[in-house]
Design an enzyme around this catalytic site. Structure first.
Site, PDB file in Angstrom:
ATOM      1  N   ARG A 191       0.825  -1.216   0.000  1.00  0.00           N
ATOM      2  CA  ARG A 191       0.000   0.000   0.000  1.00  0.00           C
ATOM      3  C   ARG A 191       0.852   1.256   0.000  1.00  0.00           C
ATOM      4  O   ARG A 191       0.543   2.223  -0.697  1.00  0.00           O
ATOM      5  CB  ARG A 191      -0.953  -0.029   1.198  1.00  0.00           C
TER       6      ARG A 191
ATOM      7  N   TYR B 253      -6.361  -0.329  -6.862  1.00  0.00           N
ATOM      8  CA  TYR B 253      -5.826  -1.630  -6.405  1.00  0.00           C
ATOM      9  C   TYR B 253      -5.171  -1.566  -5.024  1.00  0.00           C
ATOM     10  O   TYR B 253      -4.988  -0.505  -4.474  1.00  0.00           O
ATOM     11  CB  TYR B 253      -4.975  -2.316  -7.454  1.00  0.00           C
ATOM     12  N   GLU B 254      -4.909  -2.730  -4.465  1.00  0.00           N
ATOM     13  CA  GLU B 254      -4.439  -2.861  -3.072  1.00  0.00           C
ATOM     14  C   GLU B 254      -5.416  -2.228  -2.085  1.00  0.00           C
ATOM     15  O   GLU B 254      -5.003  -1.660  -1.079  1.00  0.00           O
ATOM     16  CB  GLU B 254      -3.046  -2.244  -2.889  1.00  0.00           C
ATOM     17  N   GLY B 255      -6.689  -2.344  -2.370  1.00  0.00           N
ATOM     18  CA  GLY B 255      -7.717  -1.739  -1.524  1.00  0.00           C
ATOM     19  C   GLY B 255      -8.067  -0.369  -2.065  1.00  0.00           C
ATOM     20  O   GLY B 255      -7.220   0.520  -2.081  1.00  0.00           O
TER      21      GLY B 255
END
Lengths: 588, 588
Positions: free
Chosen positions: A297, A437-439
């Site tokens: 993140r 992406y990645e949350g």
């Protein structure tokens, strides 16, 4: 005019040496005592050259060529395989890796500066080593000694690549819904079966092994997130002779057609009873994955910064060259558009974000290094808490502001910015994924307000705000009356009040959900302003007076034009969730 | 899940009938007396069906197929030529066209509602009839009777297409720099020579003639904009037998590779001594082109609105279906993401823009109809001034907010929104051009602050602000205490003060340039808020109480979460140009 990229190494060194007290901080960390900003700058100079000369020239052609799936095999864009081999040969994947496993043991701070430059030069490329590093971190933290002995060294050096296989068609943010299954075999391995989507670096033609970390359920696992375990599933298994030359039962079902990062193979992966091994404890897969995800993140936030810087550099260059219109000061003839106030504002807002963002990223990375290496457990814990607090902020704000920056930079080009060959529209399309992406950034904001703000009873947040207050109180001399300091005091008060509001709403999902993104933005604006205060404070150390003028002007713009956004987010937080929840779901 | 589109005809009818007093206004216009909102809704129902059933299904495949240049001939995406033929057959190009030339003579208000739906369904397609209409308007206003007799009817009906050839590689915003030349011939025609770029609809394979309106210089023309004339240059000239079957000396040099509108052929056009005829007076080309451009600018704003609505509709549908996470109210099980406050905010901000934007567009279009048809010259002039004032606001704000809306709608889809097949990323890429073409949004903002605010000594602006004040003062009953009205009073005061600031800065390019975009945004936020007030006022006329609830909730959200942006723009205007101009050009 294809896009260009100038590695910002001089700026990085200034930040480390004068703004962030890097040398003294590293001197307190066993194993990193010898690392100085001078050494970092030397390493980053070499890295910057590789990014500018090898990776940046592949970026636009890579976007045009994309990736292909030919007879079940991913074919990457021309030049990518060679560039990756050189990247590994030069030792860049393991820059901050554990020396025990072939890494160079440099601080994460240097790593994230490398990450910024790689992302700026070629995001599609940067995801290969980026995901490999993430896989290495998860394996290092949770893998058995056997697994580590076999796989970790290859991942740390980048000789083999890594991939994270989390998402399924109906399980994205909510991983509790995932269905991929792992059946235990008698030899201690597992047969992994299921389909994953959006798997970055899921396959390529670099001629090496690819280590997938796959989330799946054991047969007796409970429903929801507590039934999820993590498995290591390599593309190649050891064959009879011991070499990794036997294809595992996994294949690329399709390549996704995406808005951007075209040279990055985003795969639909099918695991058809593929052989894998459990990483960490059964049912603790999400926990193991989060080790990897937190570092990822931060990396994604850095990607937003890198793309923003690359786009800004090109916009400035274009604005100097493009002749349109007359000067406001009566100069005769047609002038470069950088003379026009409206264009200057676009460029100023780009740079007013990029400079302090780089500082905040480095500040956070130094806290990571402290949390990894400091001999005092309490100091490590405090640093880790800072990292936990800042991670969602950097991921979401750097990618939201980063995307806005690429759009502004593209706008400077007018119609030419809409054309592929100028490279500006690619920055926008590539930056767009970083918000997702990645949350998604909404998920990051919920993480901030529902977990990070209340961490340890709010102690890390209080200590972070106190550190800002201290720097504002120490702003003396010319700086004391600077509009930035005055504006920052107001904005900090808003953030303090908003923090109380959010803390008081603990457990109230609607109130937190309505406030989340606003609070994250407010937090980021104040944090970036804080970095501007620190940069201004350090600026007299610069030999180049023109650079001092530049920082002064940019900080002034930040105070006058950017920081006022803080009041907007504060007003929305004050408005509360009532109007957000008023409309019946059926009536939208 | 391919994207869907529901034509918003019921909403359009409500706006016309109850919010904008359409029937009474048309009744006062000779030639349009019989046009009612009922008739408009009937026409729009048919138009909406065509957009949803014929044009929308071609949108995503058109994006994937793009346009090709084969042996010098543009090949459009599959289905486009047939769809265009049907579009012409049904009479849609001439909906608001002059009946004398084969048009249907309906109000522009109905036309812009058609434009919205066409843009929502398929922007690449919509530019063909859109540019044709622009060419027809310029020709009608400035062309000789001979030229009109030959070309105007074909353009009004859409049998032939039109294109606008303004931009050159080094002359975009600053058309004074253009170099294309026109040499007079003895027969009264001209030989036009030069290269134009970014020519939308420059060529296609619809099997018809394409009438280019080309800006060029006569041999003795002065430098700068006063040396520019407008020429009509058709793809096909009349041959010996009188039929238009002889190719003119013009060709497509290349098709641009663009971020979006892939199914729209954006051409580099070479004119190699092509035969053309002067339109209007020599040296007055820019004036003639602006006739066309003002209508086009409104059309571009409408494109932003149409794309925003289409993206929003799809985001709402997805948010209802996509199951992730738990409900805040304790409902058991996984819920659709529309239950989450953060997702609701994204959807609410989309709709809070789309609904009043449609109303403001229609309000402006009614003013155009009044300015075209009212028997009283003073009434016509006042209406024309309103249109002049609103044109840059609608062009820039609707495309900036429209782009933001498509991005938000895409974000609702998470990772799926980044994938081509979902259609959401296309809305974003297509919307991006609307902020750039027909004059970048920065240019629109400069037009607003430097020309429109001070038009007629500021009378049109004062009268516009007064109209808003009147509606706020008339907001009685339940509406009087509504937070929207309270927030609008504050925002209107900010706009009035900012208007004074801008008017006082007349002639100061830096001050105007620094304020321009902020002022335009502030103006737009207040104007959209005004439309919300009018919609709420009219809402009791709706039979469906649920629709009344919807508008109430959306307006409440607008007041609490959107309108606070007004203060941000006001603060920036108050900050003035000092920090914008502080940095030396060399130091950016």
């Amino acid at each position: 005019m294809p896009s260009t990229y100038q590695p910002p190494v001089a700026t990085m060194r200034f930040l480390l040496e004068h703004v962030l007290d890097f040398d003294a901080q590293m001197a307190a960390l066993p194993g990193l005592e010898e690392v100085t900003s001078e050494l970092a700058a030397e390493v980053l100079t070499m890295a910057g050259r590789m990014c500018a000369e090898r990776l940046a020239p592949l970026n636009l052609p890579g976007d045009a060529a994309g990736t292909q799936l030919v007879d079940g095999q991913v074919v990457t864009a021309p030049g990518f395989a060679d560039a990756y081999a050189e990247f590994v040969e030069a030792g860049w994947p393991g820059l901050a890796g554990d020396p025990e496993y072939g890494g160079q043991g440099l601080p994460r701070t240097v790593q994230i500066m490398l990450d910024e430059m790689v992302s700026a030069a070629n995001l599609s490329f940067g995801l290969f080593p980026g995901l490999t590093r993430g896989a290495a971190e998860a394996l290092a933290a949770h893998g058995s000694n056997d697994l580590k002995a076999t796989y970790l060294g290859k991942l740390v050096t980048g000789e083999w690549c890594g991939a994270m296989a989390l998402t399924e068609a109906s399980a994205g943010t909510d991983l509790g819904l995932l269905r991929t299954r792992a059946e235990p075999r008698e030899d201690g391995s597992y047969a992994v079966t299921g389909t994953k989507i959006f798997i970055s670096s899921g396959d390529q033609d670099f001629g090496n092994n690819i280590v997938h970390l796959v989330l799946a359920r054991l047969p007796d696992a409970p429903a929801g997130v507590k039934g999820i375990s993590l498995f290591l599933v390599p593309k190649f298994l050891p064959g009879a002779a011991g070499a990794f030359d036997e294809r595992n039962a996994m294949s690329v079902g399709a390549l996704e057609h995406k808005m951007g990062i075209h040279a990055q193979p985003t795969c639909v992966m099918n695991y058809d009873g593929a052989t894998g091994w459990l990483v960490g404890e059964a049912g603790r897969g999400l926990n193991a994955m989060f080790t990897m995800m937190n570092a990822e993140r931060l990396f994604v936030g850095i990607q937003g910064l890198g793309l923003a810087d690359a786009a800004t550099q090109n916009a400035v260059a274009y604005a100097r060259e493009r002749l349109q219109g007359r000067a406001s000061d009566g100069r005769p003839g047609t002038v470069p558009i950088i003379a026009h106030a409206d264009v200057r504002k676009m460029l100023l807002s780009c740079r007013a974000f990029v400079e302090p963002a780089r500082a905040l990223a480095a500040w956070t990375a130094i806290r990571m290094d402290v949390s990894d290496h400091h001999p005092d457990a309490q100091v490590r814990a405090a640093a880790a808490a800072d990292v936990a607090l800042l991670t969602p902020v950097i991921k979401a704000a750097f990618t939201d502001f980063g995307f806005e920056t690429t759009v502004q930079a593209q706008q400077v080009f007018g119609g030419h910015g809409y054309i592929h060959e100028a490279g500006m529209e690619q920055f926008v399309r590539d930056a767009r994924i970083t918000q997702i992406y990645e949350g998604t950034n909404g998920v990051q904001a919920m993480d901030l307000v529902s977990r990070k703000v209340t961490l340890d009873g709010g102690a890390p947040l209080r200590s972070y705000l106190a550190a800002i207050t201290v720097d504002l109180d120490r702003a003396d001399g010319e700086l004391a009356g600077h509009e930035l300091v005055i504006a920052m005091r107001r904005a900090l008060t808003m953030l303090e009040e908003a923090s109380d509001t959010v803390a008081a709403a603990a457990g109230e999902a609607d109130a937190l959900g309505a406030a989340a993104t606003e609070y994250l933005n407010l937090f980021a604006l104040v944090s970036l302003g804080w970095m501007w205060v620190r940069i201004l404070k350090a600026a007299p150390a610069l030999e180049d007076a023109r650079l001092q003028d530049t920082y002064k002007a940019l900080a002034g713009y930040y105070a006058a034009y950017v920081l006022p956004r803080a009041a907007l987010h504060a007003a929305r937080i004050a408005a509360g969730p009532a109007t957000v929840m008023a409309l019946d779901e059926a009536l939208f």
